[in-house]
Design a protein around this motif. Structure first.
Motif, PDB file in Angstrom:
ATOM      1  N   SER A 114      25.337  18.221  32.763  1.00 27.83           N
ATOM      2  CA  SER A 114      26.551  19.450  33.072  1.00 27.83           C
ATOM      3  C   SER A 114      27.745  19.082  33.727  1.00 27.83           C
ATOM      4  O   SER A 114      27.750  18.272  34.675  1.00 27.83           O
ATOM      5  N   ASP A 149      26.432  24.598  31.529  1.00 28.51           N
ATOM      6  CA  ASP A 149      27.075  23.981  30.492  1.00 28.51           C
ATOM      7  C   ASP A 149      26.221  23.821  29.350  1.00 28.51           C
ATOM      8  O   ASP A 149      25.830  22.814  28.692  1.00 28.51           O
ATOM      9  N   SER A 152      26.955  21.427  26.165  1.00 32.09           N
ATOM     10  CA  SER A 152      26.670  19.929  26.698  1.00 32.09           C
ATOM     11  C   SER A 152      26.042  19.223  25.638  1.00 32.09           C
ATOM     12  O   SER A 152      24.801  19.423  25.435  1.00 32.09           O
ATOM     13  N   GLU A 191      19.445  21.186  34.261  1.00 33.12           N
ATOM     14  CA  GLU A 191      20.668  20.675  34.137  1.00 33.12           C
ATOM     15  C   GLU A 191      20.707  19.628  35.257  1.00 33.12           C
ATOM     16  O   GLU A 191      20.204  19.712  36.543  1.00 33.12           O
TER      17      GLU A 191
END
Length: 234
Positions: A114, A149, A152, A191
Motif C-alpha cells: 500500500s 490501496d 495496488s 496491507e
C-alpha cells in the motif's frame, strides 16, 4: 521455498529491462517470469536478455488474463509464493521482502503493498487519489474491512490463494475485485506499507477519460462479486 515474481507487460520495451534487472539484483532468490501480453514491440526479447523467463501470449488478454497466466504457471510449477509486480517500474525490488515475509511466516495468505497505509514519498494526482479513496469505501462497505490501496498490483500470494485466483480472476482491472474473492473464501489478506515510484516511462492505460468508466465498472464488479457464493472449499 520457491518464489516467483510475475511481471505482466504490454509494450514496456523501455521499462522491462530495468524492472527485471532490479528484481534480480535486489532479490536473487526470486525466479522472474514476464508475461508478454501480446506486445507489438521488443518487450519479450529485452526481458529474456535481462535474465527473465518469458511467456508470450498470442493476443492481448488484458491485465487480468496476463496475471492469471502467471498464477497458473506458479501453481502448476509448485511455487510456494507468487509475487505480482508491475512491468512499468513502479514497484521497488527493495520492498519485496516486506510482502513475502508475512506469507512465508504464515501470518497472511495474501499481502498487498500500500502507498497510503502510512505516509510515504509517493505522489499521485488528486483525481486518481480520489478514485482510489472511493473504491476503498465501496470495498469497505462490502467486506467490512478497510483497504487503503485496493488498486495496488504489488502483491504476494501463498499456494492456497493461488488456487483461488488461478480459477477466478477478473479480466479487466482485477485488483479490487480479487480482494472480495479472497476474503469471501476466508483467506487472510493484509496491507503492508511500501514505497513506490512513478512509472519509469510511458503513460498509464487508465487515462482521465477512462477513469469514470473504470470507477463504475469496478464498483459494480465488487458489489456483484459480494453476492456470489464461495468458489473454493478447502
Amino acid at each position: 521455498m520457491r518464489i516467483l515474481a510475475i511481471v505482466p507487460a504490454l509494450n514496456e520495451v523501455d521499462n522491462i529491462g530495468p524492472v527485471v534487472r532490479n528484481l534480480i539484483t535486489t532479490s536473487p532468490w526470486l525466479d522472474v517470469l514476464v508475461i508478454d501480453d501480446g506486445s507489438t514491440d521488443q518487450t519479450a526479447e529485452v526481458a529474456r536478455a535481462h535474465g527473465a523467463k518469458v511467456i508470450s501470449l498470442p493476443v492481448n488478454l488484458g491485465i487480468g488474463g496476463a496475471v492469471q497466466t502467471g498464477f497458473l504457471y506458479a501453481l502448476r510449477n509448485h511455487y510456494d509464493v507468487a509475487l505480482q509486480v508491475d512491468g512499468d517500474g513502479q514497484h521497488r525490488g527493495e520492498e519485496i521482502k516486506k510482502l513475502v515475509d508475512p506469507v512465508l511466516l504464515g501470518e497472511a495468505d495474501v499481502t498487498i503493498g500500500s502507498r497510503f497505509l502510512e505516509k510515504t514519498s509517493y505522489k499521485s494526482a488528486w483525481p486518481r487519489r480520489l478514485g482510489i479513496y472511493l473504491l476503498s469505501k465501496t470495498l469497505q462497505s462490502v467486506v467490512r474491512k478497510n483497504f487503503t490501496d485496493p488498486t495496488s498490483g504489488f502483491r504476494a500470494y501463498n499456494q492456497k490463494a493461488l488456487r483461488i485466483v488461478s480459477a477466478h480472476y477478473s479480466t479487466d482491472y482485477p485488483e479490487p475485485d480479487a480482494i472480495v474473492t479472497l476474503l469471501k473464501n476466508r483467506l487472510r489478506v493484509i496491507e503492508i506499507s511500501v514505497e513506490m515510484d512513478a512509472r519509469l516511462s510511458g503513460s498509464s492505460s487508465i487515462t482521465p477519460f477512462k477513469s469514470g468508466y473504470y470507477m463504475f465498472k469496478v464498483s459494480l464488479a465488487i458489489i456483484l462479486n459480494s453476492m456470489m457464493s464461495r468458489i473454493w472449499n478447502d
